[in-house]
Design an enzyme around this catalytic site. Structure first.
Site, PDB file in Angstrom:
ATOM      1  N   SER A  10      -0.738   4.886   4.264  1.00  0.00           N
ATOM      2  CA  SER A  10      -1.834   4.965   3.286  1.00  0.00           C
ATOM      3  C   SER A  10      -3.126   5.265   4.022  1.00  0.00           C
ATOM      4  O   SER A  10      -3.570   4.474   4.864  1.00  0.00           O
ATOM      5  CB  SER A  10      -1.988   3.641   2.541  1.00  0.00           C
ATOM      6  OG  SER A  10      -3.250   3.650   1.877  1.00  0.00           O
ATOM      7  N   HIS A  35       0.373   8.789   1.740  1.00  0.00           N
ATOM      8  CA  HIS A  35       0.112   7.999   0.531  1.00  0.00           C
ATOM      9  C   HIS A  35      -1.384   7.991   0.243  1.00  0.00           C
ATOM     10  O   HIS A  35      -2.191   7.621   1.098  1.00  0.00           O
ATOM     11  CB  HIS A  35       0.633   6.579   0.746  1.00  0.00           C
ATOM     12  CG  HIS A  35       0.566   5.703  -0.459  1.00  0.00           C
ATOM     13  ND1 HIS A  35       1.501   5.752  -1.469  1.00  0.00           N
ATOM     14  CD2 HIS A  35      -0.324   4.743  -0.816  1.00  0.00           C
ATOM     15  CE1 HIS A  35       1.190   4.856  -2.391  1.00  0.00           C
ATOM     16  NE2 HIS A  35       0.082   4.229  -2.026  1.00  0.00           N
ATOM     17  N   ASP A  37      -4.317   6.611  -2.113  1.00  0.00           N
ATOM     18  CA  ASP A  37      -4.682   5.534  -3.040  1.00  0.00           C
ATOM     19  C   ASP A  37      -5.963   5.874  -3.784  1.00  0.00           C
ATOM     20  O   ASP A  37      -7.059   5.783  -3.230  1.00  0.00           O
ATOM     21  CB  ASP A  37      -4.860   4.225  -2.260  1.00  0.00           C
ATOM     22  CG  ASP A  37      -3.525   3.633  -1.849  1.00  0.00           C
ATOM     23  OD1 ASP A  37      -2.650   3.485  -2.726  1.00  0.00           O
ATOM     24  OD2 ASP A  37      -3.353   3.323  -0.654  1.00  0.00           O
ATOM     25  N   MET A  39      -8.590   4.978  -6.601  1.00  0.00           N
ATOM     26  CA  MET A  39      -9.070   3.790  -7.328  1.00  0.00           C
ATOM     27  C   MET A  39     -10.374   4.112  -8.054  1.00  0.00           C
ATOM     28  O   MET A  39     -11.218   4.838  -7.525  1.00  0.00           O
ATOM     29  CB  MET A  39      -9.320   2.647  -6.344  1.00  0.00           C
ATOM     30  CG  MET A  39      -8.121   2.307  -5.485  1.00  0.00           C
ATOM     31  SD  MET A  39      -8.425   0.849  -4.506  1.00  0.00           S
ATOM     32  CE  MET A  39      -6.955   0.858  -3.449  1.00  0.00           C
ATOM     33  N   HIS A  68      -0.997   7.750  -5.590  1.00  0.00           N
ATOM     34  CA  HIS A  68      -0.905   6.483  -6.313  1.00  0.00           C
ATOM     35  C   HIS A  68      -2.190   6.303  -7.112  1.00  0.00           C
ATOM     36  O   HIS A  68      -3.235   5.961  -6.554  1.00  0.00           O
ATOM     37  CB  HIS A  68      -0.709   5.357  -5.280  1.00  0.00           C
ATOM     38  CG  HIS A  68      -0.653   3.982  -5.851  1.00  0.00           C
ATOM     39  ND1 HIS A  68      -0.725   2.856  -5.042  1.00  0.00           N
ATOM     40  CD2 HIS A  68      -0.522   3.536  -7.119  1.00  0.00           C
ATOM     41  CE1 HIS A  68      -0.652   1.783  -5.806  1.00  0.00           C
ATOM     42  NE2 HIS A  68      -0.535   2.161  -7.063  1.00  0.00           N
ATOM     43  N   MET A  70      -4.563   4.448  -9.334  1.00  0.00           N
ATOM     44  CA  MET A  70      -4.954   3.126  -9.846  1.00  0.00           C
ATOM     45  C   MET A  70      -6.198   3.351 -10.697  1.00  0.00           C
ATOM     46  O   MET A  70      -7.306   2.929 -10.349  1.00  0.00           O
ATOM     47  CB  MET A  70      -5.208   2.179  -8.670  1.00  0.00           C
ATOM     48  CG  MET A  70      -3.913   1.767  -7.973  1.00  0.00           C
ATOM     49  SD  MET A  70      -4.166   1.102  -6.323  1.00  0.00           S
ATOM     50  CE  MET A  70      -4.160   2.647  -5.385  1.00  0.00           C
ATOM     51  N   MET A 139       4.350  -2.954  -6.370  1.00  0.00           N
ATOM     52  CA  MET A 139       3.238  -3.497  -5.599  1.00  0.00           C
ATOM     53  C   MET A 139       3.604  -4.883  -5.079  1.00  0.00           C
ATOM     54  O   MET A 139       4.028  -5.757  -5.834  1.00  0.00           O
ATOM     55  CB  MET A 139       1.984  -3.621  -6.473  1.00  0.00           C
ATOM     56  CG  MET A 139       1.407  -2.314  -6.976  1.00  0.00           C
ATOM     57  SD  MET A 139       0.997  -1.119  -5.684  1.00  0.00           S
ATOM     58  CE  MET A 139      -0.167  -2.046  -4.678  1.00  0.00           C
ATOM     59  N   GLY A 144      -5.901  -2.731  -5.017  1.00  0.00           N
ATOM     60  CA  GLY A 144      -7.360  -2.658  -4.873  1.00  0.00           C
ATOM     61  C   GLY A 144      -7.824  -2.596  -3.435  1.00  0.00           C
ATOM     62  O   GLY A 144      -8.832  -1.955  -3.147  1.00  0.00           O
ATOM     63  N   PHE A 145      -7.078  -3.229  -2.556  1.00  0.00           N
ATOM     64  CA  PHE A 145      -7.549  -3.309  -1.171  1.00  0.00           C
ATOM     65  C   PHE A 145      -6.376  -3.277  -0.195  1.00  0.00           C
ATOM     66  O   PHE A 145      -5.301  -3.783  -0.502  1.00  0.00           O
ATOM     67  CB  PHE A 145      -8.334  -4.613  -0.949  1.00  0.00           C
ATOM     68  CG  PHE A 145      -9.478  -4.764  -1.902  1.00  0.00           C
ATOM     69  CD1 PHE A 145     -10.701  -4.146  -1.652  1.00  0.00           C
ATOM     70  CD2 PHE A 145      -9.321  -5.471  -3.087  1.00  0.00           C
ATOM     71  CE1 PHE A 145     -11.752  -4.251  -2.555  1.00  0.00           C
ATOM     72  CE2 PHE A 145     -10.363  -5.581  -3.998  1.00  0.00           C
ATOM     73  CZ  PHE A 145     -11.585  -4.971  -3.727  1.00  0.00           C
ATOM     74  N   GLY A 146      -6.648  -2.715   0.973  1.00  0.00           N
ATOM     75  CA  GLY A 146      -5.687  -2.800   2.062  1.00  0.00           C
ATOM     76  C   GLY A 146      -5.814  -4.159   2.748  1.00  0.00           C
ATOM     77  O   GLY A 146      -6.755  -4.917   2.495  1.00  0.00           O
ATOM     78  N   GLY A 147      -4.840  -4.462   3.595  1.00  0.00           N
ATOM     79  CA  GLY A 147      -4.935  -5.642   4.441  1.00  0.00           C
ATOM     80  C   GLY A 147      -4.684  -6.972   3.765  1.00  0.00           C
ATOM     81  O   GLY A 147      -5.044  -8.021   4.283  1.00  0.00           O
ATOM     82  N   ASP A 175       4.607  -1.197  -1.727  1.00  0.00           N
ATOM     83  CA  ASP A 175       3.228  -0.966  -1.305  1.00  0.00           C
ATOM     84  C   ASP A 175       2.471  -2.286  -1.239  1.00  0.00           C
ATOM     85  O   ASP A 175       2.304  -2.949  -2.263  1.00  0.00           O
ATOM     86  CB  ASP A 175       2.579  -0.020  -2.342  1.00  0.00           C
ATOM     87  CG  ASP A 175       1.201   0.456  -1.938  1.00  0.00           C
ATOM     88  OD1 ASP A 175       0.719   0.071  -0.864  1.00  0.00           O
ATOM     89  OD2 ASP A 175       0.622   1.234  -2.723  1.00  0.00           O
ATOM     90  N   GLY A 176       2.030  -2.634  -0.028  1.00  0.00           N
ATOM     91  CA  GLY A 176       1.180  -3.800   0.135  1.00  0.00           C
ATOM     92  C   GLY A 176       1.734  -4.801   1.136  1.00  0.00           C
ATOM     93  O   GLY A 176       2.825  -5.330   0.955  1.00  0.00           O
ATOM     94  N   GLY A 197      -0.680   0.688   5.316  1.00  0.00           N
ATOM     95  CA  GLY A 197      -2.036   1.103   5.664  1.00  0.00           C
ATOM     96  C   GLY A 197      -2.487   0.417   6.929  1.00  0.00           C
ATOM     97  O   GLY A 197      -2.471   0.988   8.017  1.00  0.00           O
TER      98      GLY A 197
HETATM   99  C1  DX5 Z   1      -3.491  -1.216  -2.391  1.00  0.00           C
HETATM  100  C2  DX5 Z   1      -2.970   0.143  -2.018  1.00  0.00           C
HETATM  101  C3  DX5 Z   1      -2.111   0.142  -0.808  1.00  0.00           C
HETATM  102  C4  DX5 Z   1      -2.791  -0.353   0.422  1.00  0.00           C
HETATM  103  C5  DX5 Z   1      -1.772  -0.818   1.412  1.00  0.00           C
HETATM  104  O1  DX5 Z   1      -4.055  -1.162  -3.636  1.00  0.00           O
HETATM  105  O2  DX5 Z   1      -2.198   0.689  -3.062  1.00  0.00           O
HETATM  106  O3  DX5 Z   1      -1.527   1.416  -0.589  1.00  0.00           O
HETATM  107  O4  DX5 Z   1      -3.608   0.586   1.008  1.00  0.00           O
HETATM  108  O5  DX5 Z   1      -2.445  -1.348   2.485  1.00  0.00           O
HETATM  109  P1  DX5 Z   1      -1.781  -2.415   3.455  1.00  0.00           P
HETATM  110  O6  DX5 Z   1      -0.606  -1.769   4.063  1.00  0.00           O
HETATM  111  O7  DX5 Z   1      -2.869  -2.699   4.403  1.00  0.00           O
HETATM  112  O8  DX5 Z   1      -1.409  -3.606   2.600  1.00  0.00           O
HETATM  113 ZN    ZN Z   2      -0.892   2.555  -2.793  1.00  0.00          ZN
END
Ligand code: DX5
Ligand code: ZN
Length: 224
Positions: A10, A35, A37, A39, A68, A70, A139, A144-147, A175-176, A197
């Site tokens: 991602s 990928h 994302d 948003m 993806h 969102m 999911m 909404g956020f990575g990490g 994903d996530g 990601g």
């Molecule tokens: C979250 C995204 C994911 C995210 C994954 O809303 O859809 O794709 O970037 O990030 P990691 O791998 O850091 O959880």
């Molecule tokens: Zn995603």
């Protein structure tokens, strides 16, 4: 199983100040898909990028662009993402009341169609659209956020989706919170596409992307 896990980095965790160069680096590092994302600050509490940015990186590679969405509503924007060069367009089941219509619209644009489910959404929402699907994206964090931390109860949902799909040619993407530690849990349950990601881009050192990708792929393949 002989098929290898598809790894989809991602770019949410990439360095956006040099996005084209980051794309080149993950392609070189052995990614299978990219990928994307998207948003909107409405369906999810964050804003990222749209079709214009996707179009600007499309020329870097012919690798699969796994988009993806969102966003809500979705339908009015599907053509723009198709025109931008997305190969797979995934919409959230929770993003609107007419999932079947959205999937038909994606197919009419000549693209592969995916549906994504938030962690709390039960798998039965896909039961009557299975024959329109190329991909189910589950999911394992709230989008909404990575990490964020992997939400483990979703592993059971992976098994249930696998059973619903039967022998249809539909991918199961997770994903996530995917890392070499969590990848085996979902691979053993039936997932064959993993988004990551932060686990790939974590220190921003492009020299490590290949080993970060292969560590996840190996952990997953060993569990399949
Ligand atoms: C979250 C995204 C994911 C995210 C994954 O809303 O859809 O794709 O970037 O990030 P990691 O791998 O850091 O959880
Ligand atoms: Zn995603």
């Amino acid at each position: 199983m002989t098929a290898s896990t598809i790894i989809a980095p991602s770019i949410l965790s990439a360095d956006f100040s040099k996005l084209g160069n980051e794309i080149d680096a993950i392609v070189e590092a052995g990614a299978d898909w990219i990928h994307l994302d998207v948003m909107d600050g409405h369906f999810v509490p964050n804003i990222t990028f749209g079709p214009q940015v996707i179009k600007s990186i499309r020329g870097r590679t012919d690798m699969v662009f796994d988009c993806h969405l969102m966003i809500a509503p979705t339908d009015a924007y599907l053509a723009a993402f198709a025109d931008a060069g997305c190969d797979i367009i995934t919409v959230h089941a929770e993003a609107g009341p007419h999932l079947d219509r959205s999937l038909q619209a994606i197919k009419a644009l000549g693209k592969k169609a995916g549906v994504s489910l938030n962690p709390s959404t039960p798998e039965n929402v896909i039961e009557y659209v299975l024959d329109r699907l190329d991909l189910v994206l589950l999911m394992t964090v709230n989008p909404g956020f990575g990490g964020q931390k992997f939400i483990e109860p979703v592993v059971e949902k992976v098994r249930k989706v696998k059973a619903l799909i039967g022998n249809r040619p539909i991918g199961i993407e997770i994903d996530g919170g995917i890392t070499p530690e969590t990848a085996p849990l979902v691979a053993a349950a039936g997932a064959n596409v993993l988004v990551a990601g932060s686990a790939i881009f974590k220190d921003g050192n492009q020299n490590n992307y290949a080993q970060n990708i292969s560590a996840i792929r190996k952990a997953s393949n060993d569990a399949m």
